[in-house]
Structure formats: structure tokens, C-alpha cells
Design a protein around this motif. Structure first.
Motif, PDB file in Angstrom:
ATOM      1  N   GLY A  11     -17.105 -17.618   8.995  1.00 31.04           N
ATOM      2  CA  GLY A  11     -16.881 -17.016   7.687  1.00 31.04           C
ATOM      3  C   GLY A  11     -15.500 -17.364   7.192  1.00 31.04           C
ATOM      4  N   MET A  12     -15.374 -17.692   5.910  1.00 32.83           N
ATOM      5  CA  MET A  12     -14.081 -18.070   5.354  1.00 32.83           C
ATOM      6  C   MET A  12     -13.775 -17.177   4.160  1.00 32.83           C
ATOM      7  SD  MET A  12     -13.089 -20.389   7.350  1.00 32.83           S
ATOM      8  CE  MET A  12     -13.676 -21.670   8.462  1.00 32.83           C
ATOM      9  N   GLU A  13     -12.515 -16.770   4.057  1.00 29.26           N
ATOM     10  CA  GLU A  13     -12.121 -15.858   2.997  1.00 29.26           C
ATOM     11  C   GLU A  13     -10.875 -16.377   2.308  1.00 29.26           C
ATOM     12  OE1 GLU A  13     -13.237 -11.704   5.194  1.00 29.26           O
ATOM     13  OE2 GLU A  13     -11.547 -12.875   5.919  1.00 29.26           O
ATOM     14  N   GLU A  14     -10.765 -16.112   1.027  1.00 29.87           N
ATOM     15  CA  GLU A  14      -9.554 -16.431   0.293  1.00 29.87           C
ATOM     16  C   GLU A  14      -9.386 -15.409  -0.815  1.00 29.87           C
ATOM     17  OE1 GLU A  14     -10.156 -20.353  -1.141  1.00 29.87           O
ATOM     18  OE2 GLU A  14     -11.347 -19.734  -2.846  1.00 29.87           O
ATOM     19  N   ASP A  15      -8.166 -15.295  -1.274  1.00 33.15           N
ATOM     20  CA  ASP A  15      -7.857 -14.264  -2.254  1.00 33.15           C
ATOM     21  C   ASP A  15      -6.928 -14.825  -3.309  1.00 33.15           C
ATOM     22  OD1 ASP A  15      -8.118 -11.800  -3.306  1.00 33.15           O
ATOM     23  OD2 ASP A  15      -6.938 -10.734  -1.808  1.00 33.15           O
ATOM     24  N   GLY A  16      -7.190 -14.486  -4.550  1.00 30.71           N
ATOM     25  CA  GLY A  16      -6.278 -14.793  -5.638  1.00 30.71           C
ATOM     26  C   GLY A  16      -5.934 -13.497  -6.348  1.00 30.71           C
ATOM     27  N   VAL A  17      -4.661 -13.253  -6.552  1.00 28.26           N
ATOM     28  CA  VAL A  17      -4.217 -11.991  -7.133  1.00 28.26           C
ATOM     29  C   VAL A  17      -3.319 -12.268  -8.326  1.00 28.26           C
ATOM     30  CG1 VAL A  17      -2.973  -9.848  -6.755  1.00 28.26           C
ATOM     31  CG2 VAL A  17      -4.301 -10.845  -4.894  1.00 28.26           C
ATOM     32  N   SER A  18      -3.610 -11.645  -9.436  1.00 31.68           N
ATOM     33  CA  SER A  18      -2.733 -11.681 -10.601  1.00 31.68           C
ATOM     34  C   SER A  18      -2.172 -10.287 -10.792  1.00 31.68           C
ATOM     35  CB  SER A  18      -3.506 -12.125 -11.846  1.00 31.68           C
ATOM     36  OG  SER A  18      -2.679 -12.092 -12.982  1.00 31.68           O
ATOM     37  N   GLU A  19      -0.854 -10.143 -10.545  1.00 32.57           N
ATOM     38  CA  GLU A  19      -0.197  -8.850 -10.726  1.00 32.57           C
ATOM     39  C   GLU A  19       0.236  -8.734 -12.180  1.00 32.57           C
ATOM     40  OE1 GLU A  19       1.561  -6.586  -8.051  1.00 32.57           O
ATOM     41  OE2 GLU A  19       1.737  -7.988  -6.414  1.00 32.57           O
ATOM     42  N   ARG A  52       5.682 -11.019  -2.329  1.00 36.42           N
ATOM     43  CA  ARG A  52       6.544 -10.058  -3.009  1.00 36.42           C
ATOM     44  C   ARG A  52       6.886 -10.608  -4.392  1.00 36.42           C
ATOM     45  NH1 ARG A  52      11.685  -6.915  -0.641  1.00 36.42           N
ATOM     46  NH2 ARG A  52      10.116  -6.548   0.965  1.00 36.42           N
ATOM     47  N   THR A  53       6.848  -9.746  -5.413  1.00 40.32           N
ATOM     48  CA  THR A  53       7.209 -10.165  -6.766  1.00 40.32           C
ATOM     49  C   THR A  53       8.724 -10.104  -6.938  1.00 40.32           C
ATOM     50  OG1 THR A  53       7.180  -7.964  -7.778  1.00 40.32           O
ATOM     51  CG2 THR A  53       5.074  -9.128  -7.615  1.00 40.32           C
ATOM     52  N   LYS A  54       9.164 -10.598  -8.069  1.00 44.09           N
ATOM     53  CA  LYS A  54      10.580 -10.448  -8.421  1.00 44.09           C
ATOM     54  C   LYS A  54      10.840  -8.994  -8.834  1.00 44.09           C
ATOM     55  CE  LYS A  54       9.859 -11.899 -13.243  1.00 44.09           C
ATOM     56  NZ  LYS A  54       8.421 -12.098 -13.154  1.00 44.09           N
ATOM     57  N   VAL A  55      12.106  -8.618  -8.841  1.00 47.30           N
ATOM     58  CA  VAL A  55      12.494  -7.262  -9.226  1.00 47.30           C
ATOM     59  C   VAL A  55      12.511  -7.160 -10.754  1.00 47.30           C
ATOM     60  CG1 VAL A  55      14.301  -5.504  -9.128  1.00 47.30           C
ATOM     61  CG2 VAL A  55      13.860  -6.960  -7.131  1.00 47.30           C
ATOM     62  N   PHE A  56      11.880  -6.113 -11.286  1.00 46.15           N
ATOM     63  CA  PHE A  56      11.853  -5.877 -12.730  1.00 46.15           C
ATOM     64  C   PHE A  56      12.824  -4.747 -13.033  1.00 46.15           C
ATOM     65  CE2 PHE A  56       9.357  -7.107 -16.435  1.00 46.15           C
ATOM     66  CZ  PHE A  56       9.756  -6.150 -17.356  1.00 46.15           C
ATOM     67  N   ASP A  67       1.156 -14.579 -10.317  1.00 47.23           N
ATOM     68  CA  ASP A  67      -0.104 -14.938  -9.673  1.00 47.23           C
ATOM     69  C   ASP A  67       0.158 -15.365  -8.237  1.00 47.23           C
ATOM     70  OD1 ASP A  67      -1.474 -14.505 -12.036  1.00 47.23           O
ATOM     71  OD2 ASP A  67      -1.250 -16.579 -12.692  1.00 47.23           O
ATOM     72  N   PHE A  68      -0.708 -14.926  -7.325  1.00 48.07           N
ATOM     73  CA  PHE A  68      -0.637 -15.334  -5.928  1.00 48.07           C
ATOM     74  C   PHE A  68      -2.026 -15.779  -5.491  1.00 48.07           C
ATOM     75  CE2 PHE A  68       2.534 -12.006  -6.532  1.00 48.07           C
ATOM     76  CZ  PHE A  68       3.675 -12.629  -6.067  1.00 48.07           C
ATOM     77  N   TYR A  69      -2.081 -16.908  -4.822  1.00 43.14           N
ATOM     78  CA  TYR A  69      -3.351 -17.421  -4.302  1.00 43.14           C
ATOM     79  C   TYR A  69      -3.132 -17.782  -2.841  1.00 43.14           C
ATOM     80  CZ  TYR A  69      -7.175 -20.659  -3.349  1.00 43.14           C
ATOM     81  OH  TYR A  69      -8.242 -21.287  -2.783  1.00 43.14           O
ATOM     82  N   LYS A 253      -2.993  15.936  -2.216  1.00 41.23           N
ATOM     83  CA  LYS A 253      -2.784  16.139  -3.645  1.00 41.23           C
ATOM     84  C   LYS A 253      -1.375  15.699  -4.016  1.00 41.23           C
ATOM     85  CE  LYS A 253      -6.020  19.989  -4.060  1.00 41.23           C
ATOM     86  NZ  LYS A 253      -6.187  21.410  -4.465  1.00 41.23           N
ATOM     87  N   THR A 254      -1.274  14.938  -5.096  1.00 41.89           N
ATOM     88  CA  THR A 254       0.036  14.426  -5.499  1.00 41.89           C
ATOM     89  C   THR A 254       0.157  14.458  -7.016  1.00 41.89           C
ATOM     90  OG1 THR A 254      -0.795  12.166  -5.646  1.00 41.89           O
ATOM     91  CG2 THR A 254       0.109  12.855  -3.526  1.00 41.89           C
ATOM     92  N   ASP A 255       1.401  14.264  -7.473  1.00 41.54           N
ATOM     93  CA  ASP A 255       1.632  14.083  -8.902  1.00 41.54           C
ATOM     94  C   ASP A 255       1.119  12.716  -9.333  1.00 41.54           C
ATOM     95  OD1 ASP A 255       2.837  16.531  -9.157  1.00 41.54           O
ATOM     96  OD2 ASP A 255       4.844  15.755  -8.717  1.00 41.54           O
ATOM     97  N   ASP A 256       1.044  12.545 -10.640  1.00 43.90           N
ATOM     98  CA  ASP A 256       0.682  11.246 -11.197  1.00 43.90           C
ATOM     99  C   ASP A 256       1.825  10.272 -10.937  1.00 43.90           C
ATOM    100  OD1 ASP A 256      -0.299   9.127 -12.556  1.00 43.90           O
ATOM    101  OD2 ASP A 256      -0.063   9.999 -14.550  1.00 43.90           O
ATOM    102  N   LEU A 257       1.550   9.225 -10.168  1.00 41.66           N
ATOM    103  CA  LEU A 257       2.581   8.245  -9.806  1.00 41.66           C
ATOM    104  C   LEU A 257       2.542   7.014 -10.693  1.00 41.66           C
ATOM    105  CD1 LEU A 257       2.265   8.445  -5.913  1.00 41.66           C
ATOM    106  CD2 LEU A 257       3.923   9.602  -7.379  1.00 41.66           C
ATOM    107  N   GLY A 258       1.680   7.009 -11.698  1.00 45.80           N
ATOM    108  CA  GLY A 258       1.551   5.832 -12.549  1.00 45.80           C
ATOM    109  C   GLY A 258       0.376   4.980 -12.130  1.00 45.80           C
ATOM    110  N   SER A 259       0.269   3.798 -12.703  1.00 36.76           N
ATOM    111  CA  SER A 259      -0.867   2.916 -12.417  1.00 36.76           C
ATOM    112  C   SER A 259      -0.419   1.462 -12.431  1.00 36.76           C
ATOM    113  CB  SER A 259      -1.999   3.145 -13.430  1.00 36.76           C
ATOM    114  OG  SER A 259      -1.515   3.039 -14.756  1.00 36.76           O
ATOM    115  N   LEU A 260      -1.265   0.635 -11.850  1.00 37.94           N
ATOM    116  CA  LEU A 260      -0.971  -0.794 -11.695  1.00 37.94           C
ATOM    117  C   LEU A 260      -2.180  -1.587 -12.163  1.00 37.94           C
ATOM    118  CD1 LEU A 260       1.425  -2.456 -10.493  1.00 37.94           C
ATOM    119  CD2 LEU A 260       0.158  -2.545  -8.360  1.00 37.94           C
ATOM    120  N   ARG A 261      -1.942  -2.570 -13.034  1.00 43.19           N
ATOM    121  CA  ARG A 261      -3.031  -3.420 -13.535  1.00 43.19           C
ATOM    122  C   ARG A 261      -3.111  -4.682 -12.681  1.00 43.19           C
ATOM    123  NH1 ARG A 261      -3.467  -7.430 -17.678  1.00 43.19           N
ATOM    124  NH2 ARG A 261      -1.306  -7.034 -18.321  1.00 43.19           N
ATOM    125  N   LEU A 262      -4.273  -4.917 -12.096  1.00 42.70           N
ATOM    126  CA  LEU A 262      -4.461  -6.037 -11.178  1.00 42.70           C
ATOM    127  C   LEU A 262      -5.708  -6.820 -11.561  1.00 42.70           C
ATOM    128  CD1 LEU A 262      -3.912  -4.117  -7.814  1.00 42.70           C
ATOM    129  CD2 LEU A 262      -2.237  -5.563  -8.966  1.00 42.70           C
TER     130      LEU A 262
END
Length: 745
Positions: A11-19, A52-56, A67-69, A253-262
Motif C-alpha cells: 500500500g502506498m500513501e501520499e499527502d498534499g496539504v494547502s494551509e 512548519r509554516t513561516k511565522v505570521f 502548500d506541502f506535498y 470542554k474548552t473555549d472557542d480557540l478559533g478555526s483553521l482552513r485546510l
């Protein structure tokens, strides 16, 4: 690449991620709310960081846009994304995380999603699995009554996380959950632990907790698993692997920590034995020789999967591996040129030819892109000068003339790097471009078409100079839209710039200088040391070019190994030095042992070093996958330091670019693409039959107009071959398919 536990052979796996971006990061209220967060994201396979992304800077809603592949080199349970607040005088603080289990990745693959951030709780950061053996016996106790005895045997654990960069020192606690809780501690070293417990009537669950022995530090929770006693039967052995779970199922249970679009793209291929793919592979490799080319299997795949851009890549990789790409690209280019009426529209469409060339340049041109543009882009990023000349976007205090000079200087540097790079261009790209230029010049005078592909490919030159390059690349005095760009465009429309572009199009290919492939920080073991210890490993910078491998402490090279002296590059067993992500470079002297930063980097190092050294005449056929310590090899126990290896070396292919191409995997992907487009394949077969019978265009133009059918009989014959092969391969998959229950053997 990961070998997964499917019913097929591999089985072979690969991943592409756009942050994409974050939104409202951090707690929404209370004293922990931070207004000026400087954040960055990391991507982890389980608990191992791989990117790891750059610091914003200073934003609660940052746009990362990276993007990471990557190929996944090992089995995993979760793909996780962590958001950190950058610390200045203290360690980085976790804001929240998004964890997607492996079995859920397909549900989110290929689409953008907003994911709510979850808290980073140490008790929920688990990975790995434990192998348990359990048995119920009836036992007569001292008062003569009967009770049940539970025998629990902890056989082994796999996939436990690194603790502070080192392998963990685990022990287990076993608890019987009922009216009273009995707990036992077991230290997991090299022995298999077995113990017995007497059960009360109300006991319903046996819980196994794993911990890392922190010695002087606090013990770290590694995970738990719970097994219902109800599944056990008297005198019957239950043996199974169990995935480690978070404490208390990780719910809090936690506060709202925000969200991330992926945008996550995940593909997993169940690869059959190689012999199963021979008919389909053979049919595809015949494609360049089929007349007309539109009747070939490769062209038919591109025709029926026209909306799926990823469909072309496996065909390109397969043809590339077998040195059949250039004749195929030439053949489909002839077909495209026949349908092109004006020179200005040459290679402008999203055709099969342009898609093949695009994918070819992604594969072949990556190192060329790095060699050509990375030095000048690093210089631009380090200088950090303002280049904005759009009057609408200028900030207060900006000097447009200074900004224009900065932009002009940057673009000239990039332009010079590109126009002086002809000697670095990969030979395969040169072969393709020569063929295209020859055919384009026969169909239309001039060189505009080939210029457009070479200079303007966004995958080869994604820089701020693209507008200027387009102006020169068209080899004409083109117009422009923005008036403030007039001077900028004008400089690139001068004859000297156009002549430079014409010169680089000639694509001479002598290779006479070093190309830097990789330069990263690693852990290196001192060469020649006989004992294993932490002091034998030092932090160094490892650098590899096409001519030499060297490691550095600062600027000076402490050791240089000529690439021609490398005899093998192989991964090491984890037990060799009790460290993960280890590999070895075998050369004319003592082996060089290296620990990479993570599993992805380890695979990349092995791939790059194997690629640059694969043509060496003295390559080894065998190697030792462990170390020679205390007078013996740990793998085979041979005493001699010069004893030939006990394991065959990973085979290398001498032809260019074939190292990382798995033909069986690519053929399986083509099978999947054809199967998913089976209805269109049937429509093409009907269209061929209709055209052949009625000797004219089919009546149902809407169904057939998207297909390119020059010879209906030849195309019909190829489609039938494809259909028959698909049915055979599907039978092979059905024969080998199966399911595995959680907790099963």
C-alpha cells in the motif's frame, strides 16, 4: 511511502496539504486572550513534526497560504495541524490543533474545510499500539470456592512517540475497572511481562495505561487501551493489537480557540503484485507507436479523464521511467498543432500535450528550479526591501521611485539567473523542447510556442518577474494594462532582453558546475566510534551536491566525501543506536551514520544521496542494517568488521529520474482512474461503433463531441483491450480484498 496493512501486497500513501488561513485564533475571552499573536503552523504525522509554516506577525486571523506535498514514509494514525504562538524569550505556546484520523482523511480529501481548533492536552497526544494476550481461567482459592483468574500478557508496543528526541522508556499500569480498582505496574524493557489477577463479579473492563519513565522528570502519559472482559472465554487465548487512545477518550470542554482552513488531498493505493499489471503497463508503453496517437491507451485515458488534472501525472511518470515520454509528447504535439490555426494560440489551451509537459517539468525541473532561483530569491528575502508601485496600495511614507528601483533590481537579478541557466537545464527537458521547437517551426515559423512553455511555466518560474518575462517571452512588443507598469515593461521589451531569451531557448546542456541538492541540520555519529552513547552524536549541517557530501560545524567543512566514493545509502534499524530516522552512507572509509530531523527528511536524504551516487561503479550489493558494536554486528552477530552485509541493498536504476518512480503504483493509479471513468469509456466505444457503421459523425453529438476519434476501428480495438484488462484487474482486487476488525488478530 508507507506499507499499510491492507489485503493487497503493498500500500502506498501520499499527502498534499494547502494551509489556507486561521480565524479568531486564541481563547475568545478571559485573561488568556492575546491580541497580538505571532503564529505559525506545524504539520505532524502522529506526534512527529514534518513541516512548519513561516511565522505570521500580529494577527488573530493570519493567512498562511502555504502548500506541502509529501510521500508518507511510514504507518500513521493521525495527521495533525498545530497552531503555535511564537515565543520571544520563552518556548512557543500551543494555541490549538486539528487532528484528522487516517480513516477520516478520505472524507475531507480534495476540498477546503474550516476546522475548529481543539486544545492541546498532553493526555490526548497519543500514538502507537500495544500487543496484548489475555486469558480467563477458573481457579480454586483457599476457602475452596471458585473464582476467575485473568492472565494478561503484554507482548510488545509499536509506534510509541519520541520523548525529547529520544526513544521513550515505557512502563505499563494495568487496572481492573469495577467497584474497586486494582492497579499493577509493569516495566517494559526486553522481556515479555505476564501477570494474573483475580476478578470480582462486577469487573467489566481491563485497562492498560502506558507511561514514559521520566527518571528525574515527571512521567509522561503515552496512551491507554480498554478491553471488555465480556469478550473473553474460559481457557481461550485472546491475542490482539490495540491502538492507544487518549485518556478518558480525550473529551474536554474548552473555549472557542478559533478555526483553521485546510485543503487536504490524501491518496492511498492498494498495489497488487507486479505481474498483475503487466498487460496494462505493456498497453500503455505501446502508446507512442500507435497510429494515430488518438487511438493509444495513454491518449484515451487523457480523453476520458479530461476534467481530472491529476490523471496525466501517473502516465507521465510511467512513460518517463521507461524512456517513452519524449516520443509520446512529440506524437500528441503533432496532433495539437494540426488543430491549431494561428501561431498566437499555440500551446495556450489546457490540452493533453501541455498537461504532459507541465507534469514533466514538475518532476524533472525541480532541482533545476532550485539551482537557478533559490540563491537570488534567498537574497531578495533577506534584503526585505519594499517594492510596491501600485498607487492605490502605497502606504504613507512610501517613496514610489525608490520602490520602483528596488523592484527593477530584483527582477533584473531573477531575469539574469534564468537567462544564464541554459547549462543547468536537465537533458530530458532539452530533448522535449527541441522536439517541440522542431515541430512548431514546421507548422508555424518562429519560436513563440516553445518560448511560452519554457519561460512562462508557473512551475518553473513562479517569481515577481513573471510579467516582465512574459513580455520578453512573447518575443514581441506587447501591450500592458496598468499605466504605472509602463517603465517596468519597457525595459523588458528592449532588443537585448529579447536576444537573451532567444539565447536561452537554444538550451545547451553541458554540466560543468556543482548543484546543491540539500543542506539541513542533522545529528551525526562520530565515525569509527565503537561504543554507543549520546556523546557520540553531534549536531552538524549536512550538505550534498552532485559532486560531494560534506558535513559542517559552522562555515568550514569538517569532512568531505566525494560522491564518486559513495557505495550505498541505506536506512538503519532503530535498535542500532536506539534512535529513529537513522540512515548510513557507506563509502571507501568508515560508515557515516546520520539521524534526520523526522521520517520525511530521512526518506528525502536517502533518495537524494542514492540518486546522485546511483551510477557509481563500486556500489555494494549487500549491507548491514545495524551497527558494529562491542566486536560484533548487532544484526547478524558476525564478528569481523569487514564482514560482507547480511541484507541486499535497495536496487537502484541507472537511468535518470527513475529512482523514485514505482511503476506498479503508477499503473494502479491509472487503473483506478480508468475504473472511475468507466461510463465514459463505454461511451467512447459506442461512438467508435457508430462512426464506423454510419461512416459519418454520430447523431448524439453531446455524448461524443469531447472525444478525439481519428480512426474509429483502431480506437475501438484499444478500448476493448482496456475494458478486458480492467475486468481482470478488478477480479484480482476482489480476490485479495478483506476486512479487519479493530482488536482482531
Amino acid at each position: 511511502m508507507a506499507t499499510s496493512t491492507f489485503s493487497c501486497e503493498d500500500g502506498m500513501e501520499e499527502d498534499g496539504v494547502s494551509e489556507g488561513e486561521g480565524k479568531n485564533l486564541g481563547p475568545c475571552s478571559g485573561p488568556n486572550r492575546q491580541r497580538d499573536l505571532c503564529t505559525f503552523c506545524t504539520i505532524s504525522l502522529d506526534q512527529e513534526e514534518v513541516f512548519r509554516t513561516k511565522v505570521f506577525d500580529k494577527s488573530l486571523s493570519p493567512f498562511y497560504g502555504e502548500d506541502f506535498y509529501f510521500e508518507i514514509p511510514r504507518p500513521f494514525q493521525c495527521l495533525s495541524f498545530y497552531v503555535f504562538a511564537k515565543g520571544v524569550f520563552q518556548r512557543d505556546l500551543p494555541v490549538g490543533k486539528v487532528s484528522i484520523r487516517k480513516e477520516e482523511l478520505c472524507k475531507f480529501s480534495g476540498k477546503e474545510h474550516w476546522f475548529g481548533l481543539q486544545p492541546v492536552d498532553p493526555n490526548s497526544e497519543v500514538q502507537g499500539k500495544v500487543h496484548l494476550e489475555m486469558r480467563l481461567n477458573e481457579l480454586i482459592i483457599e476457602n475452596g470456592s471458585m473464582c476467575q483468574q485473568l492472565l494478561v500478557r503484554i507482548i510488545e508496543c509499536q509506534g510509541l512517540p519520541l520523548i525529547s528526541g529520544q526513544n521513550c522508556d515505557p512502563y505499563a499500569t494495568v487496572s481492573l475497572v469495577g467497584p474497586c480498582i486494582c492497579k499493577y505496574h509493569i516495566h517494559l524493557v526486553c522481556v515479555i511481562e505476564c501477570f494474573s489477577l483475580c476478578l470480582s463479579v462486577c469487573v467489566c473492563v481491563c485497562r492498560v495505561d502506558l507511561w514514559n519513565n521520566g527518571n528525574l522528570a515527571q512521567d509522561v502519559f503515552l496512551g491507554e487501551t480498554r478491553v471488555s472482559v465480556k469478550i473473553l472465554r474460559n481457557d481461550h487465548i485472546h491475542r490482539a493489537w490495540y491502538l492507544l487512545q487518549p485518556k478518558g477518550n480525550g473529551k474536554s470542554k474548552t473555549d472557542d480557540l478559533g478555526s483553521l482552513r485546510l485543503n487536504v488531498t490524501y491518496t492511498e493505493d492498494n498495489v497488487l503484485p507486479s505481474a498483475c499489471y503487466t498487460p496494462l503497463r505493456t498497453l500503455l508503453l505501446k502508446s507512442p507507436d500507435i497510429k494515430p496517437i488518438s487511438a493509444s491507451a495513454a491518449h484515451i485515458l487523457g480523453d476520458i479523464c479530461r476534467e481530472r488534472y491529476e490523471a496525466v501525472l501517473p502516465v507521465v511518470r510511467l512513460l518517463l521511467h521507461h524512456s517513452r515520454l519524449v516520443p509520446f509528447v512529440s506524437a500528441i504535439t503533432v496532433l495539437e498543432l494540426e488543430n491549431t490555426q494561428e501561431a498566437n494560440t499555440i500551446f495556450r489551451g489546457n490540452s493533453l500535450a501541455t498537461r504532459c509537459i507541465d507534469d514533466m517539468m514538475k518532476i524533472v525541473g525541480r532541482s533545476y528550479l532550485t539551482v537557478t532561483l533559490k540563491p537570488v530569491l534567498d537574497e531578495i528575502c533577506d534584503s526585505n526591501k519594499t517594492c510596491e508601485i501600485d498607487p492605490i496600495k502605497l502606504k504613507e511614507g512610501d517613496n514610489v521611485e525608490v520602490n520602483k528601483e528596488n523592484l527593477q533590481g530584483y527582477v533584473q537579478k531573477v531575469f539574469s539567473s534564468i537567462t544564464q541557466s541554459s547549462s543547468s537545464c536537465p537533458p530530458l527537458m532539452c530533448d522535449v523542447f527541441r522536439s517541440l521547437r522542431h515541430m512548431a517551426s514546421k507548422r508555424f515559423p518562429g519560436e513563440r510556442g516553445i518560448t511560452r512553455i519554457f519561460v512562462l511555466s508557473p512551475h518553473l518560474h513562479p517569481t515577481s518577474s513573471s510579467a516582465g518575462l512574459q513580455s520578453s517571452g512573447n518575443l514581441s512588443k506587447s501591450s500592458f494594462k496598468e499605466s504605472y507598469m509602463y517603465d517596468f515593461f519597457k525595459s523588458f521589451q528592449e532588443d537585448k532582453c529579447i536576444e537573451k531569451v532567444k539565447k536561452v531557448i537554444k538550451l545547451t546542456v553541458p554540466i560543468s558546475r556543482d548543484y546543491l541538492f540539500c543542506f539541513r541540520e542533522i545529528q551525526k555519529r562520530a565515525q569509527g566510534r565503537k561504543r554507543i552513547g549520546k556523546r557520540n552524536f553531534k549536531k552538524r549541517w549536512l550538505r550534498v551536491t552532485n559532486r560531494e557530501l560534506s558535513y559542517h560545524k559552522h562555515r568550514e567543512a569538517l569532512c568531505i566525501i566525494p560522491v564518486k566514493n559513495i557505495r550505498a545509502v541505506e536506512k538503519l534499524y532503530e535498535s542500532a543506536f536506539n534512535r529513529k530516522n537513522m540512515f548510513q552512507v557507506l563509502h571507501s572509509e568508515k560508515p557515516l551514520y546520520v539521524q534526520a530531523g523526522n521520517c520525511v527528511e530521512a526518506s528525502e536524504w536517502v533518495e537524494v544521496l542514492s540518486q546522485v551516487s546511483r551510477c557509481n561503479p563500486d556500489r555494494l550489493g549487500t549491507f548491514h542494517p545495524s551497527a558494529h558494536v562491542a566486536g560484533a554486528w548487532l544484526c547478524c552477530r558476525s564478528l569481523s568488521d569487514n564482514q560482507p552485509g547480511c541484507k541486499p541493498c535497495t536496487p537502484t536504476l541507472l537511468a535518470n529520474l527513475q529512482l523514485d518512480i514505482d511503476c506498479d503504483r503508477e499503473t494502479e493509479r491509472i487503473f483506478s482512474l480508468l475504473t472511475s471513468s468507466y461510463s465514459k469509456l463505454q461511451k467512447m466505444e459506442d461512438a467508435c461503433a457508430s462512426i464506423a457503421v454510419y461512416q459519418g459523425p454520430p447523431r448524439e453529438q453531446d455524448d461524443y463531441s469531447l472525444f478525439t476519434i481519428q480512426d474509429p476501428k483502431e480506437t475501438f480495438h484499444t478500448v476493448q483491450q482496456i475494458t478486458h484488462i480492467l475486468e481482470e484487474l478488478q477480479r484480482e482486487h476482489d480476490t485479495r480484498s478483506g476486512t479487519a476488525q479493530y482488536g482482531s488478530q
